[in-house]
Design a protein around this motif. Structure first.
Motif, PDB file in Angstrom:
ATOM      1  N   GLU A  27       2.607  36.855  37.119  1.00 13.40           N
ATOM      2  CA  GLU A  27       2.774  35.841  36.080  1.00 13.40           C
ATOM      3  C   GLU A  27       3.416  34.574  36.638  1.00 13.40           C
ATOM      4  O   GLU A  27       2.963  33.456  36.368  1.00 13.40           O
ATOM      5  CB  GLU A  27       3.630  36.422  34.949  1.00 13.40           C
ATOM      6  N   ILE A  28       4.450  34.731  37.464  1.00 18.08           N
ATOM      7  CA  ILE A  28       5.142  33.536  37.951  1.00 18.08           C
ATOM      8  C   ILE A  28       4.361  32.825  39.048  1.00 18.08           C
ATOM      9  O   ILE A  28       4.392  31.604  39.143  1.00 18.08           O
ATOM     10  CB  ILE A  28       6.587  33.857  38.412  1.00 18.08           C
TER      11      ILE A  28
ATOM     12  N   SER B 288       1.588  24.506  37.628  1.00 22.99           N
ATOM     13  CA  SER B 288       2.551  23.439  37.344  1.00 22.99           C
ATOM     14  C   SER B 288       3.943  23.899  37.716  1.00 22.99           C
ATOM     15  O   SER B 288       4.354  25.009  37.352  1.00 22.99           O
ATOM     16  CB  SER B 288       2.489  23.069  35.861  1.00 22.99           C
ATOM     17  N   LYS B 289       4.682  23.043  38.429  1.00 21.33           N
ATOM     18  CA  LYS B 289       6.060  23.380  38.774  1.00 21.33           C
ATOM     19  C   LYS B 289       6.901  23.568  37.516  1.00 21.33           C
ATOM     20  O   LYS B 289       7.757  24.454  37.451  1.00 21.33           O
ATOM     21  CB  LYS B 289       6.670  22.281  39.648  1.00 21.33           C
ATOM     22  N   GLU B 290       6.686  22.742  36.499  1.00 19.33           N
ATOM     23  CA  GLU B 290       7.464  22.851  35.269  1.00 19.33           C
ATOM     24  C   GLU B 290       7.224  24.195  34.591  1.00 19.33           C
ATOM     25  O   GLU B 290       8.159  24.855  34.142  1.00 19.33           O
ATOM     26  CB  GLU B 290       7.111  21.705  34.321  1.00 19.33           C
ATOM     27  N   ARG B 291       5.963  24.611  34.523  1.00 17.33           N
ATOM     28  CA  ARG B 291       5.650  25.898  33.898  1.00 17.33           C
ATOM     29  C   ARG B 291       6.181  27.049  34.747  1.00 17.33           C
ATOM     30  O   ARG B 291       6.593  28.085  34.220  1.00 17.33           O
ATOM     31  CB  ARG B 291       4.144  26.023  33.688  1.00 17.33           C
ATOM     32  N   PHE B 292       6.170  26.861  36.068  1.00 18.86           N
ATOM     33  CA  PHE B 292       6.734  27.871  36.957  1.00 18.86           C
ATOM     34  C   PHE B 292       8.216  28.065  36.680  1.00 18.86           C
ATOM     35  O   PHE B 292       8.699  29.193  36.544  1.00 18.86           O
ATOM     36  CB  PHE B 292       6.504  27.438  38.407  1.00 18.86           C
ATOM     37  N   TYR B 293       8.981  26.972  36.586  1.00 15.87           N
ATOM     38  CA  TYR B 293      10.411  27.078  36.304  1.00 15.87           C
ATOM     39  C   TYR B 293      10.646  27.702  34.927  1.00 15.87           C
ATOM     40  O   TYR B 293      11.595  28.473  34.735  1.00 15.87           O
ATOM     41  CB  TYR B 293      11.081  25.706  36.373  1.00 15.87           C
ATOM     42  N   ASP B 294       9.779  27.365  33.970  1.00 20.60           N
ATOM     43  CA  ASP B 294       9.935  27.917  32.619  1.00 20.60           C
ATOM     44  C   ASP B 294       9.707  29.420  32.609  1.00 20.60           C
ATOM     45  O   ASP B 294      10.449  30.164  31.955  1.00 20.60           O
ATOM     46  CB  ASP B 294       8.960  27.234  31.653  1.00 20.60           C
ATOM     47  N   ILE B 295       8.677  29.882  33.308  1.00 21.92           N
ATOM     48  CA  ILE B 295       8.397  31.319  33.292  1.00 21.92           C
ATOM     49  C   ILE B 295       9.436  32.084  34.099  1.00 21.92           C
ATOM     50  O   ILE B 295       9.832  33.195  33.746  1.00 21.92           O
ATOM     51  CB  ILE B 295       6.958  31.614  33.786  1.00 21.92           C
TER      52      ILE B 295
END
Length: 509
Positions: free
Chosen positions: A79-80, A87-94
């Motif tokens: 998932e990560i 996206s780096k932003e979505r990566f940090y969020d997950i």
């Protein structure tokens, strides 16, 4: 050092081609070559995915799960890594939704990012000799000692001098800011990532990245309760024996409430002892009877650590943890060395206004000066104040700590999270690595963010935690919560408050 086995969850990453000494090769049972690094480790839980079409590879050392989605182990890692490519932003969020105790290596040879878990409970100590010899080499490790040995580094003279002062031995012991006991080696504090690119090793803040949103307390309670129940289900997925340390306090009571649907999979215990017998043990024994828990009262033997264990422990944990060697050895002798989970209940207190409550203070300006006396009791000395102040000033710059206030958070909450929990609590958990695999249900950035979003009136004491317990399992509240240090707590808080006021008047600007 002797051939005593290194603790679980130890690692050392060095550039490929840099030779490990024989004692390193003998001690680390596993190795991975990735990102241009030779990574030696002692993890039972590990996940590696070879470079994809975009050249992105990922290595996760430690156990990891996402209680928001219910994914554990490799599913959580998939998932990560998918989000990293998008996206780096979505990566940090997950990644913020992931619990466990882990460190993530992701990227490739040209750009590598290293990220610890929410509270850096698995330390990332790092060092780059580029400042000395223009080398592109660097090292990261669970213990500053391994880096010291790899690069023949001296011990930090300032930390050694500080640890010899009487004031340093009052209360908990940990280094100021992001210092370690090894010269030039820093520890990555929570909410940061470590990026290596073009020969430069740099820390950067990844949380917070948006303004604090105050939520309705019932919304917070319901979501936190759901996630805690899911966290326990995720832990059970790993199919390991699960032990859980119980005290009479509010944080372990929250953990107990969260286990309501999985208690048959838990073995609960409380350590007996002179203090515990009057405080924690009486309370937890009543709870175990009331809730029909599998419960054990443990009396540790008064055994002297072996020479081999003492040498290993002192070498890895340093002078900071040296007084805990006897207790750690006694626990290893009692439990043996087994890849079980031992659930701890620290970190929950991040969601309370811990520093304000401890020092009985309302407002404090965000300055390096203010950080010195709340780091721990330090000597009434302008020399020591200036030395420690400078370390905090440098750390504030390196960690972009002022962003915390910019996004509307109380800096004292993040100071506790990133300094107290990210340094001292990480060392406490490393004590358990000598015999088992420690974990904390609250070690989740999104979960902490949720609890910090509750209105202040619910966070100034135990109200928020009690409301969460009531939602999870009201039966855990049928015996009174025992305040830490019992009746001495109020007196201790007055002493702490008096110390801070005196220090501010005499030393701090």
């Amino acid at each position: 050092m002797t051939a005593e086995r290194i603790p679980f969850n130890s690692y050392l990453a060095l550039p490929e081609g840099k030779e490990f000494s024989v004692k390193f090769k003998e001690r680390f049972p596993f190795s991975v070559n990735a990102f241009g690094l030779n990574i030696q480790h002692n993890f039972s839980d590990k996940y590696y995915m070879a470079p994809d079409k975009a050249g992105v590879e990922i290595l996760v050392l430690g156990h990891i799960y996402d209680p928001f989605s219910g994914r554990s182990g490799e599913d959580a890692v998939l998932e990560i890594v998918e989000m990293y490519s998008e996206s780096k932003e979505r990566f940090y969020d997950i990644l913020a939704k992931c619990s466990g105790r882990f460190v993530v290596f992701v990227g490739g040879k040209k750009m590598l990012e290293i990220l610890p878990d929410a509270c850096a409970s698995l330390p990332v100590n790092y060092f780059s000799p580029a400042v000395v010899n223009d080398s592109n080499e660097f090292a990261v490790s669970s213990h500053a000692y391994f880096i010291r040995e790899a690069f023949s580094l001296p011990l930090c003279s300032n930390v050694r001098s500080l640890s010899s002062t009487r004031f340093y031995h009052l209360g908990i012991r940990h280094c100021p800011a992001d210092m370690t006991e090894v010269e030039g080696v820093k520890v990555l504090t929570p909410n940061l990532s470590l990026t290596y690119r073009a020969g430069e090793l740099r820390a950067q803040r990844i949380f917070p990245r948006s303004n604090r949103l105050e939520r309705d307390v019932n919304e917070v309670i319901n979501e936190v309760s759901r996630v805690l129940l899911s966290s326990v289900d995720c832990l059970a997925w790993f199919r390991k024996p699960i032990f859980c340390a119980l005290s009479g306090g509010v944080d372990s009571r929250m953990t107990l409430a969260a286990t309501v649907g999985q208690r048959d999979n838990f073995q609960f215990f409380t350590f007996a002892g002179e203090g515990n017998a009057r405080r924690d043990l009486l309370c937890t024994k009543k709870l175990s009877q009331l809730l029909s828990l599998r419960f054990e009262e443990i009396q540790l033997s008064n055994v002297h650590p072996s020479e081999e264990f003492s040498v290993l422990y002192h070498g890895l944990q340093g002078e900071t943890r040296a007084p805990n060697v006897k207790d750690t050895f006694a626990r290893q002798q009692y439990f043996g060395v087994n890849d079980n989970f031992e659930v701890r209940s620290s970190i929950s207190e991040v969601s309370r206004s811990f520093v304000r409550r401890k020092f009985h203070t309302a407002e404090m300006a965000l300055t390096a000066d203010a950080m010195v006396p709340i780091y721990k009791r330090v000597p009434f000395s302008r020399k020591w104040h200036e030395l420690i102040r400078q370390e905090f000033a440098t750390w504030m710059e390196r960690s972009s700590f002022r962003d915390v206030e910019k996004y509307g958070y109380d800096w004292l909450d993040f100071y506790y999270w990133e300094i107290r929990v990210g340094t001292w609590q990480a060392l406490v958990l490393q004590d358990a690595d000598y015999y088992t695999n420690p974990t904390v249900l609250f070690n989740n950035r999104k979960l902490i963010e949720l609890m910090l979003s509750a209105p202040e009136k619910y966070r100034k004491d135990d109200t928020l935690q009690v409301m969460i317990m009531s939602t999870l399992d009201g039966d855990v509240l049928k015996t009174p919560i025992v305040k830490n240090f019992g009746k001495k707590a109020w007196f201790r808080e007055i002493l702490e408050s008096s110390y801070l006021k005196a220090y501010q008047a005499l030393i701090a600007r």
